[in-house]
Motif scaffolding. Structure first.
Motif, PDB file in Angstrom:
ATOM      1  N   GLY A  21       0.808  -1.214   0.000  1.00 40.47           N
ATOM      2  CA  GLY A  21       0.000   0.000   0.000  1.00 40.47           C
ATOM      3  C   GLY A  21       0.841   1.263   0.000  1.00 40.47           C
ATOM      4  O   GLY A  21       2.065   1.226   0.159  1.00 40.47           O
ATOM      5  N   PRO A  22       0.191   2.424  -0.165  1.00 40.50           N
ATOM      6  CA  PRO A  22       0.915   3.699  -0.246  1.00 40.50           C
ATOM      7  C   PRO A  22       1.411   4.224   1.086  1.00 40.50           C
ATOM      8  O   PRO A  22       2.231   5.136   1.120  1.00 40.50           O
ATOM      9  CB  PRO A  22      -0.117   4.647  -0.858  1.00 40.50           C
ATOM     10  N   ALA A  23       0.923   3.686   2.201  1.00 45.45           N
ATOM     11  CA  ALA A  23       1.399   4.145   3.502  1.00 45.45           C
ATOM     12  C   ALA A  23       2.755   3.519   3.817  1.00 45.45           C
ATOM     13  O   ALA A  23       3.148   2.510   3.226  1.00 45.45           O
ATOM     14  CB  ALA A  23       0.394   3.774   4.590  1.00 45.45           C
ATOM     15  N   ILE A  24       3.493   4.138   4.734  1.00 45.64           N
ATOM     16  CA  ILE A  24       4.744   3.548   5.206  1.00 45.64           C
ATOM     17  C   ILE A  24       4.380   2.348   6.073  1.00 45.64           C
ATOM     18  O   ILE A  24       3.729   2.493   7.100  1.00 45.64           O
ATOM     19  CB  ILE A  24       5.564   4.565   6.019  1.00 45.64           C
ATOM     20  N   PRO A  25       4.785   1.133   5.678  1.00 47.57           N
ATOM     21  CA  PRO A  25       4.370  -0.051   6.443  1.00 47.57           C
ATOM     22  C   PRO A  25       5.073  -0.125   7.790  1.00 47.57           C
ATOM     23  O   PRO A  25       6.274   0.117   7.897  1.00 47.57           O
ATOM     24  CB  PRO A  25       4.804  -1.221   5.552  1.00 47.57           C
ATOM     25  N   ILE A  26       4.312  -0.473   8.810  1.00 48.98           N
ATOM     26  CA  ILE A  26       4.851  -0.711  10.147  1.00 48.98           C
ATOM     27  C   ILE A  26       4.647  -2.186  10.468  1.00 48.98           C
ATOM     28  O   ILE A  26       3.509  -2.661  10.545  1.00 48.98           O
ATOM     29  CB  ILE A  26       4.155   0.155  11.203  1.00 48.98           C
ATOM     30  N   VAL A  27       5.732  -2.907  10.629  1.00 47.45           N
ATOM     31  CA  VAL A  27       5.679  -4.322  10.980  1.00 47.45           C
ATOM     32  C   VAL A  27       5.968  -4.448  12.474  1.00 47.45           C
ATOM     33  O   VAL A  27       7.036  -4.036  12.938  1.00 47.45           O
ATOM     34  CB  VAL A  27       6.707  -5.144  10.169  1.00 47.45           C
ATOM     35  N   TRP A  28       5.004  -4.978  13.219  1.00 46.49           N
ATOM     36  CA  TRP A  28       5.207  -5.182  14.651  1.00 46.49           C
ATOM     37  C   TRP A  28       5.957  -6.485  14.860  1.00 46.49           C
ATOM     38  O   TRP A  28       5.658  -7.505  14.241  1.00 46.49           O
ATOM     39  CB  TRP A  28       3.859  -5.205  15.361  1.00 46.49           C
ATOM     40  N   MET A  29       6.957  -6.459  15.709  1.00 43.87           N
ATOM     41  CA  MET A  29       7.850  -7.592  15.891  1.00 43.87           C
ATOM     42  C   MET A  29       7.072  -8.900  16.085  1.00 43.87           C
ATOM     43  O   MET A  29       6.130  -8.977  16.867  1.00 43.87           O
ATOM     44  CB  MET A  29       8.774  -7.359  17.080  1.00 43.87           C
ATOM     45  N   GLY A  30       7.486  -9.916  15.342  1.00 43.95           N
ATOM     46  CA  GLY A  30       6.873 -11.231  15.433  1.00 43.95           C
ATOM     47  C   GLY A  30       5.714 -11.452  14.498  1.00 43.95           C
ATOM     48  O   GLY A  30       5.369 -12.595  14.195  1.00 43.95           O
ATOM     49  N   GLU A  31       5.082 -10.371  14.007  1.00 46.66           N
ATOM     50  CA  GLU A  31       3.952 -10.584  13.116  1.00 46.66           C
ATOM     51  C   GLU A  31       4.412 -11.184  11.795  1.00 46.66           C
ATOM     52  O   GLU A  31       3.625 -11.819  11.094  1.00 46.66           O
ATOM     53  CB  GLU A  31       3.172  -9.286  12.881  1.00 46.66           C
ATOM     54  N   GLU A  32       5.701 -11.003  11.449  1.00 47.61           N
ATOM     55  CA  GLU A  32       6.196 -11.544  10.186  1.00 47.61           C
ATOM     56  C   GLU A  32       6.205 -13.063  10.169  1.00 47.61           C
ATOM     57  O   GLU A  32       6.315 -13.670   9.103  1.00 47.61           O
ATOM     58  CB  GLU A  32       7.596 -10.986   9.875  1.00 47.61           C
ATOM     59  N   TRP A  33       6.112 -13.696  11.331  1.00 45.80           N
ATOM     60  CA  TRP A  33       5.965 -15.151  11.325  1.00 45.80           C
ATOM     61  C   TRP A  33       4.723 -15.581  12.107  1.00 45.80           C
ATOM     62  O   TRP A  33       4.577 -16.736  12.506  1.00 45.80           O
ATOM     63  CB  TRP A  33       7.219 -15.841  11.844  1.00 45.80           C
ATOM     64  N   SER A  34       3.770 -14.682  12.320  1.00 48.56           N
ATOM     65  CA  SER A  34       2.549 -14.968  13.072  1.00 48.56           C
ATOM     66  C   SER A  34       2.887 -15.536  14.444  1.00 48.56           C
ATOM     67  O   SER A  34       2.417 -16.599  14.850  1.00 48.56           O
ATOM     68  CB  SER A  34       1.648 -15.954  12.309  1.00 48.56           C
ATOM     69  N   SER A  35       3.698 -14.807  15.172  1.00 48.61           N
ATOM     70  CA  SER A  35       4.101 -15.231  16.510  1.00 48.61           C
ATOM     71  C   SER A  35       2.876 -15.464  17.390  1.00 48.61           C
ATOM     72  O   SER A  35       1.896 -14.722  17.332  1.00 48.61           O
ATOM     73  CB  SER A  35       4.995 -14.168  17.145  1.00 48.61           C
ATOM     74  N   THR A  36       2.959 -16.498  18.217  1.00 50.48           N
ATOM     75  CA  THR A  36       1.869 -16.784  19.144  1.00 50.48           C
ATOM     76  C   THR A  36       2.042 -16.082  20.476  1.00 50.48           C
ATOM     77  O   THR A  36       1.147 -16.132  21.325  1.00 50.48           O
ATOM     78  CB  THR A  36       1.772 -18.302  19.406  1.00 50.48           C
ATOM     79  N   ALA A  37       3.188 -15.420  20.686  1.00 54.16           N
ATOM     80  CA  ALA A  37       3.416 -14.711  21.942  1.00 54.16           C
ATOM     81  C   ALA A  37       2.491 -13.507  22.022  1.00 54.16           C
ATOM     82  O   ALA A  37       2.320 -12.772  21.046  1.00 54.16           O
ATOM     83  CB  ALA A  37       4.870 -14.267  22.051  1.00 54.16           C
ATOM     84  N   ARG A  38       1.901 -13.287  23.192  1.00 46.75           N
ATOM     85  CA  ARG A  38       1.045 -12.121  23.368  1.00 46.75           C
ATOM     86  C   ARG A  38       1.922 -10.910  23.630  1.00 46.75           C
ATOM     87  O   ARG A  38       2.626 -10.859  24.634  1.00 46.75           O
ATOM     88  CB  ARG A  38       0.076 -12.305  24.532  1.00 46.75           C
ATOM     89  N   PRO A  39       1.894  -9.905  22.727  1.00 49.67           N
ATOM     90  CA  PRO A  39       2.783  -8.759  22.900  1.00 49.67           C
ATOM     91  C   PRO A  39       2.213  -7.728  23.853  1.00 49.67           C
ATOM     92  O   PRO A  39       1.015  -7.702  24.124  1.00 49.67           O
ATOM     93  CB  PRO A  39       2.865  -8.175  21.487  1.00 49.67           C
ATOM     94  N   ALA A  40       3.110  -6.885  24.362  1.00 49.45           N
ATOM     95  CA  ALA A  40       2.667  -5.674  25.042  1.00 49.45           C
ATOM     96  C   ALA A  40       2.319  -4.649  23.981  1.00 49.45           C
ATOM     97  O   ALA A  40       2.904  -4.629  22.903  1.00 49.45           O
ATOM     98  CB  ALA A  40       3.765  -5.142  25.950  1.00 49.45           C
TER      99      ALA A  40
END
Length: 414
Positions: free
Chosen positions: A243-262
């Protein structure tokens, strides 16, 4: 922090990245990292040991969310720069009243020191109140001027993002890209309709549009893992990274982490010497972060990432998709362009199209296959989240819960 509000470092922590040319935010991918849950050790040194993962992922800059001490920060920045990664630090000044001259001078001095002495590539500055407030507007103008001058002096690009409890994010420097992310004051959360999804795709910054907004990731993480299918998560990743927005990747989402983040919405600890500078009558009486331990209040016991998940099949496939999407951004520069005349977002019955120059991102969010017209002649599929995508004269046939990036010719251009 020292008594002057000056970021403290050990005596031998001078930056060693003198040849670093800088890293611009525009067109890049921003990776949000919370030190205390990025690794089991929860330290900057341990986070630095995982930077090769970010290099392989292909992101451009790391945004460090609240840190309780700057000790080790310069070494972390040096390690990032050695790998070609820029670093943006999230700092909070919500406890200051922007109408106070003393507070404004304290913020200006603090911002300059963070950028100069730690060789940071940018800051996300969290201010009190609304960014549209005249006092906040004047402070932003001063910050923009100071950072622009400092960028020229240092000979490298610097970025400044401003946010508040009301406004999610505004890219202040570089000024040519300054736009306001008109977010919901509550943090947006999930998107209830295709109309709102289409609207968020043209903001200046975007997190996973099907998963979360940067202000509400903690609770949204539970919702996405509990309610969204793996195929829809892949659709969300595709919309985010093309998309045209600057992408923000939250840590772990790139592998669908199961850890519950803060939640990344946790406010940073204020600099002690600035705590009394221009304190407003409505300022919080307690810092969000515990001054003694650096811990945030309990919000469901956020857990560190489980790095052993990377080798498991469900996670490995998602990680490969993120890598392919980020690589595609570099292969097709039109996918990194800001929102403009070459961007056209349309939605229909459970589908969405986003035109990016000669590329079209087509997403079927429904549970049945769908033919989506693209107002042009699709020539080639560059990427698809599911097998079975096919092209017709003027449309794309998509399986259920699938997204594809296609390149072709528009009917209104020859």
């Amino acid at each position: 922090m020292t008594g002057t509000g000056h970021p403290a470092e050990p005596p031998n922590a001078a930056p060693s990245d003198g040849a670093w040319p800088g890293r611009a935010l525009s067109g890049g991918v921003l990776y949000q990292l919370q030190v205390r849950t990025f690794t089991p050790d929860g330290t900057l040194a341990a986070a630095a040991d995982r930077l090769d993962h970010l290099v392989q992922l292909g992101v451009d800059l790391v945004e460090l969310l609240p840190i309780e001490t700057p000790h080790g920060l310069t070494a972390f920045v040096d390690a990032c720069h050695a790998r070609g990664l820029g670093v943006i630090l999230h700092v909070g000044y919500e406890h200051l009243d922007p109408r106070s001259d003393h507070a404004q001078q304290a913020v200006l001095a603090s911002v300059g020191r963070w950028l100069r002495e730690h060789h940071l590539d940018g800051l996300r500055v969290q201010l009190s109140g609304a960014l549209a407030d005249p006092a906040a507007t004047r402070l932003l103008a001063q910050l923009a001027a100071e950072v622009t001058v400092l960028s020229l002096q240092l000979g490298r690009p610097l970025s400044l993002i401003a946010g508040s409890e009301v406004d999610d994010g505004r890219l202040v420097v570089p000024a040519a890209s300054a736009t306001h992310d008109h977010g919901d004051p509550a943090g947006c959360g999930d998107f209830a309709s295709l109309e709102s999804l289409a609207a968020v795709l043209v903001r200046r910054f975007a997190a996973d549009p099907l998963a979360h907004d940067a202000g509400a990731i903690g609770s949204a993480h539970d919702r996405i893992t509990a309610t969204l299918s793996p195929s829809l998560r892949r659709v969300g990743a595709t919309l985010l990274l093309t998309g045209p927005a600057i992408p923000i990747v939250w840590m772990g989402e790139e592998w669908s982490s199961t850890a519950r983040p803060a939640a990344p919405g946790h406010r940073p600890a204020p600099e002690p010497a600035m705590a009394s500078a221009g304190r407003g009558v409505n300022a919080p009486t307690r810092a969000w972060w515990d001054a003694a331990t650096g811990d945030a209040p309990a919000d469901g016991d956020p857990a560190p990432l489980d790095w052993s998940e990377l080798g498991a099949p469900p996670h490995r496939g998602m990680l490969e998709l993120y890598r392919r999407l980020i690589a595609l951004r570099r292969q097709e520069p039109q996918l990194t362009a800001a929102c403009g005349k070459s961007t056209d977002v349309r939605q229909g019955d459970h589908f969405l199209t986003v035109r990016r120059g000669s590329c079209v991102v087509v997403a079927n969010l429904g549970r049945t296959p769908r033919r989506v017209n693209v107002a042009g002649v699709p020539r080639r599929v560059l990427l698809a989240t599911e097998p079975g995508v096919s092209l017709t004269h003027d449309a794309v046939d998509l399986p259920a819960e699938c997204a594809a990036v296609v390149v072709g010719r528009r009917f209104d251009r020859h």
